[in-house]
Write a protein that holds these residues in place. Structure first.
Motif, mmCIF file in Angstrom:
data_model
loop_
_atom_site.group_PDB
_atom_site.id
_atom_site.type_symbol
_atom_site.label_atom_id
_atom_site.label_comp_id
_atom_site.label_asym_id
_atom_site.label_seq_id
_atom_site.Cartn_x
_atom_site.Cartn_y
_atom_site.Cartn_z
ATOM 1 N N ALA A 109 10.598 21.397 -6.627
ATOM 2 C CA ALA A 109 10.752 21.796 -8.035
ATOM 3 C C ALA A 109 9.417 22.232 -8.615
ATOM 4 N N ILE A 110 8.337 21.533 -8.266
ATOM 5 C CA ILE A 110 7.007 21.922 -8.747
ATOM 6 C C ILE A 110 6.620 23.281 -8.186
ATOM 7 N N ALA A 111 6.872 23.484 -6.888
ATOM 8 C CA ALA A 111 6.549 24.779 -6.279
ATOM 9 C C ALA A 111 7.328 25.910 -6.940
ATOM 10 N N GLN A 112 8.607 25.665 -7.217
ATOM 11 C CA GLN A 112 9.437 26.688 -7.871
ATOM 12 C C GLN A 112 8.906 27.005 -9.264
ATOM 13 N N ALA A 113 8.558 25.969 -10.057
ATOM 14 C CA ALA A 113 8.051 26.192 -11.409
ATOM 15 C C ALA A 113 6.709 26.906 -11.396
ATOM 16 N N ALA A 114 5.829 26.554 -10.449
ATOM 17 C CA ALA A 114 4.517 27.188 -10.373
ATOM 18 C C ALA A 114 4.638 28.662 -10.029
ATOM 19 N N MET A 115 5.534 28.994 -9.108
ATOM 20 C CA MET A 115 5.704 30.408 -8.732
ATOM 21 C C MET A 115 6.318 31.205 -9.885
ATOM 22 N N ALA A 116 7.256 30.584 -10.603
ATOM 23 C CA ALA A 116 7.872 31.296 -11.723
ATOM 24 C C ALA A 116 6.855 31.590 -12.822
ATOM 25 N N ARG A 117 5.888 30.684 -13.026
ATOM 26 C CA ARG A 117 4.889 30.888 -14.078
ATOM 27 C C ARG A 117 3.992 32.084 -13.800
ATOM 28 N N THR A 159 0.835 -1.208 0.000
ATOM 29 C CA THR A 159 0.000 0.000 0.000
ATOM 30 C C THR A 159 0.871 1.260 0.000
ATOM 31 N N MET A 160 1.913 1.240 0.850
ATOM 32 C CA MET A 160 2.817 2.400 0.884
ATOM 33 C C MET A 160 3.531 2.585 -0.454
ATOM 34 N N GLY A 161 3.941 1.493 -1.077
ATOM 35 C CA GLY A 161 4.603 1.596 -2.371
ATOM 36 C C GLY A 161 3.678 2.127 -3.448
ATOM 37 N N VAL A 162 2.414 1.653 -3.430
ATOM 38 C CA VAL A 162 1.449 2.161 -4.407
ATOM 39 C C VAL A 162 1.187 3.640 -4.178
ATOM 40 N N ASP A 163 1.059 4.061 -2.890
ATOM 41 C CA ASP A 163 0.839 5.482 -2.592
ATOM 42 C C ASP A 163 2.014 6.332 -3.085
ATOM 43 N N ARG A 164 3.223 5.840 -2.834
ATOM 44 C CA ARG A 164 4.399 6.595 -3.265
ATOM 45 C C ARG A 164 4.446 6.700 -4.790
ATOM 46 N N THR A 165 4.161 5.582 -5.467
ATOM 47 C CA THR A 165 4.164 5.603 -6.934
ATOM 48 C C THR A 165 3.067 6.514 -7.472
ATOM 49 N N SER A 166 1.893 6.455 -6.833
ATOM 50 C CA SER A 166 0.798 7.322 -7.266
ATOM 51 C C SER A 166 1.158 8.785 -7.098
ATOM 52 N N ARG A 167 1.781 9.121 -5.965
ATOM 53 C CA ARG A 167 2.179 10.516 -5.746
ATOM 54 C C ARG A 167 3.245 10.938 -6.747
ATOM 55 N N LEU A 168 4.200 10.041 -7.031
ATOM 56 C CA LEU A 168 5.246 10.370 -7.997
ATOM 57 C C LEU A 168 4.655 10.613 -9.384
ATOM 58 N N VAL A 169 3.743 9.748 -9.822
ATOM 59 C CA VAL A 169 3.117 9.918 -11.135
ATOM 60 C C VAL A 169 2.351 11.234 -11.191
ATOM 61 N N LYS A 170 1.634 11.541 -10.101
ATOM 62 C CA LYS A 170 0.881 12.808 -10.067
ATOM 63 C C LYS A 170 1.828 14.004 -10.142
ATOM 64 N N GLN A 171 2.949 13.939 -9.423
ATOM 65 C CA GLN A 171 3.906 15.042 -9.473
ATOM 66 C C GLN A 171 4.541 15.154 -10.856
ATOM 67 N N LEU A 172 4.816 14.043 -11.482
ATOM 68 C CA LEU A 172 5.370 14.080 -12.834
ATOM 69 C C LEU A 172 4.388 14.734 -13.804
ATOM 70 N N LEU A 173 3.118 14.385 -13.688
ATOM 71 C CA LEU A 173 2.115 14.999 -14.559
ATOM 72 C C LEU A 173 1.995 16.498 -14.289
ATOM 73 N N ASP A 174 2.024 16.885 -12.999
ATOM 74 C CA ASP A 174 1.938 18.319 -12.666
ATOM 75 C C ASP A 174 3.128 19.085 -13.223
ATOM 76 N N LEU A 175 4.328 18.538 -13.058
ATOM 77 C CA LEU A 175 5.525 19.227 -13.540
ATOM 78 C C LEU A 175 5.531 19.325 -15.062
ATOM 79 N N THR A 176 5.110 18.242 -15.719
ATOM 80 C CA THR A 176 5.043 18.273 -17.179
ATOM 81 C C THR A 176 4.046 19.318 -17.670
ATOM 82 N N ALA A 177 2.891 19.416 -16.982
ATOM 83 C CA ALA A 177 1.883 20.407 -17.375
ATOM 84 C C ALA A 177 2.411 21.822 -17.184
#
Length: 455
Positions: free
Chosen positions: A419-427, A276-294
């Motif tokens: 990194a996501i926070a930095q990119a969002a503020m710069a935008r 469960t912890m591994g799935v949560d971590r992977t889910s959070r990583l995928v979500k962060q990757l999608l956010d950063l890509t967007a």
């Protein structure tokens, strides 16, 4: 017209033709004026000369017309072009013709008693100069045919226009060759680019190019550099993402194999928790990757609008998937109306969520995470504080890079939150600052524009 070459040729040929026409017009007018001045001077001199001859009795007044014509023939010029257009008449003051040149009309050239005049005699226009001799009682009239004058000016213009027309084809060829040679650097550059491989992003040589083309080449080299940087970022991003995804997936597989290989209920339960912890971590990583890509792929300007920073903080805290998150979070503000900010709500929510999750992951269970809204000079600060281990001073400027995790990393982190926070503020034109708190912990500060000040 999309061809620069054709446009240049038309412009050059049109402007050259216009200059020729204007030059011919100017020469025509100036030549006509000069010819008029010269011929008027000749009329005046001829009339005064005949009057002087009469005064000196070299031409006797009162001769028969034929004799007078013979006597005046001595003062006519040879029969060459434009040399016999002058006509001379001698009239008494009473109006009797007493002498005229061979080509002079029999009718009186003018009624004007003295000076210049223009008349029409026998359907032909004349320019006449009259001299009155009161002593002899005669008037001397010397006339010039305006038709012959116009022919003289026309012949001068023809002598200019005909060579010009013969030169124009040669001039057109020179323009064609000049334009083709002048645009040859563009053709060479296009040929160089057409033979390059798709992955060859070396800058073009701009030192030997004309200064008019150098800005375009420099801009193209800048584009190559940005594309190369983007490709490098994509390669690094792909490599780090593959590595970060590989670790939790390998852990999930390992725990699944342990659960399958063991009959112990305790081992089963522990393996399921790890899965469960591994799935949560992977889910959070995928979500962060999608956010950063967007964030990085979206080039459009953000839509800024006034929102309540405190309400946005509370909304983000309420949406956090951690069950203990809301109980360990507190949101504070300096006062009513002090938290209105001009931001892109989605970007600010991304930055806050990642900062708060980062703080919750690093803060001890016995301490909480404080989110605070503060006034700043011309703006508003959104502060997220925790009592975790903090970040070593040497790593503060590095942890905002993608997949960079400091020494005090958490077990569930992936190095993307800051990194996501930095990119969002710069935008949206804001800033992110990180500092260690006195007594331990990290303080993350988002500075954005105040809604009233921006308006």
């Amino acid at each position: 017209m999309r061809s620069i070459r054709a446009r240049l040729i038309l412009i050059l040929m049109g402007s050259t033709g216009l200059v020729w026409l204007l030059a011919v017009g100017w020469i025509y007018l100036s030549t006509q004026a000069e010819v008029e001045r010269v011929l008027d001077a000749r009329l005046m001199e001829a009339a005064r000369m005949v009057n002087s001859l009469l005064s000196d009795h070299r031409i006797e007044v009162g001769l028969e017309e034929n004799a007078a014509r013979k006597a005046m023939g001595e003062f006519e010029l040879s029969n060459r072009p434009y040399e016999r257009q002058l006509s001379c008449q001698i009239w008494t003051l009473e109006g009797s013709l007493v002498g005229r040149s061979e080509n002079a009309p029999e009718a009186q050239l003018t009624e004007i008693q003295d000076g210049f005049s223009e008349t029409e005699v026998g359907g032909e226009r004349w320019r006449v100069f009259t001299v009155e001799n009161e002593v002899l009682g005669v008037r001397v009239m010397v006339g010039d045919s305006l038709q012959i004058r116009d022919s003289l000016v026309s012949d001068v213009i023809k002598g200019l226009v005909v060579p010009a027309l013969l030169i124009l084809p040669f001039l057109a060829g020179v323009i064609l060759v000049s334009v083709r040679r002048g645009l040859s650097p563009l053709s060479d550059m296009a040929e160089t680019l057409s033979t390059r491989a798709a992955n060859d992003l070396r800058p073009l040589e701009a030192a030997s190019l004309p200064k008019e083309i150098a800005p375009a080449v420099n801009a193209l080299n800048g584009l190559f550099k940005r594309v190369e940087d983007a490709r490098d970022r994509e390669r690094s991003f792909t490599a780090f993402a593959a590595h970060e995804l590989k670790t939790p997936l390998a852990g999930v597989k390992t725990q699944a194999q342990i659960a399958l290989a063991s009959d112990d209920p305790t081992v089963h339960a522990n393996a399921l928790r790890q899965i469960t912890m591994g799935v949560d971590r992977t889910s959070r990583l995928v979500k962060q990757l999608l956010d950063l890509t967007a964030l990085e792929a979206n080039d459009s300007e953000p839509t800024l609008q006034p929102v309540s920073a405190r309400a946005l903080m509370r909304s983000v805290a309420a949406e956090l998937p951690l069950p203990q998150g809301a109980a360990r979070l507190s949101v504070e503000a300096d006062g009513e109306g002090a938290d209105r900010v001009l931001v892109e709500p989605h970007f600010l929510s991304l930055a806050l969520r990642n900062l708060i999750e980062n703080a919750l992951n690093h803060a001890p269970e016995t301490t909480g995470v404080v989110c605070r809204v503060e006034k700043a000079n011309g703006g508003v600060r959104l502060v997220v504080e925790d009592r975790g281990p903090g970040i070593p001073e040497a790593e503060l400027s590095q942890v905002v890079e993608k997949f960079v995790r400091g020494r005090n990393r958490s077990a569930t982190g992936s190095g993307l939150g800051l990194a996501i926070a930095q990119a969002a503020m710069a935008r949206m034109g804001g800033t992110l600052a990180l500092e260690n708190r006195d007594g331990g912990g990290l303080r993350a500060i988002l500075t954005v524009r105040k809604a009233e000040a921006a308006a």
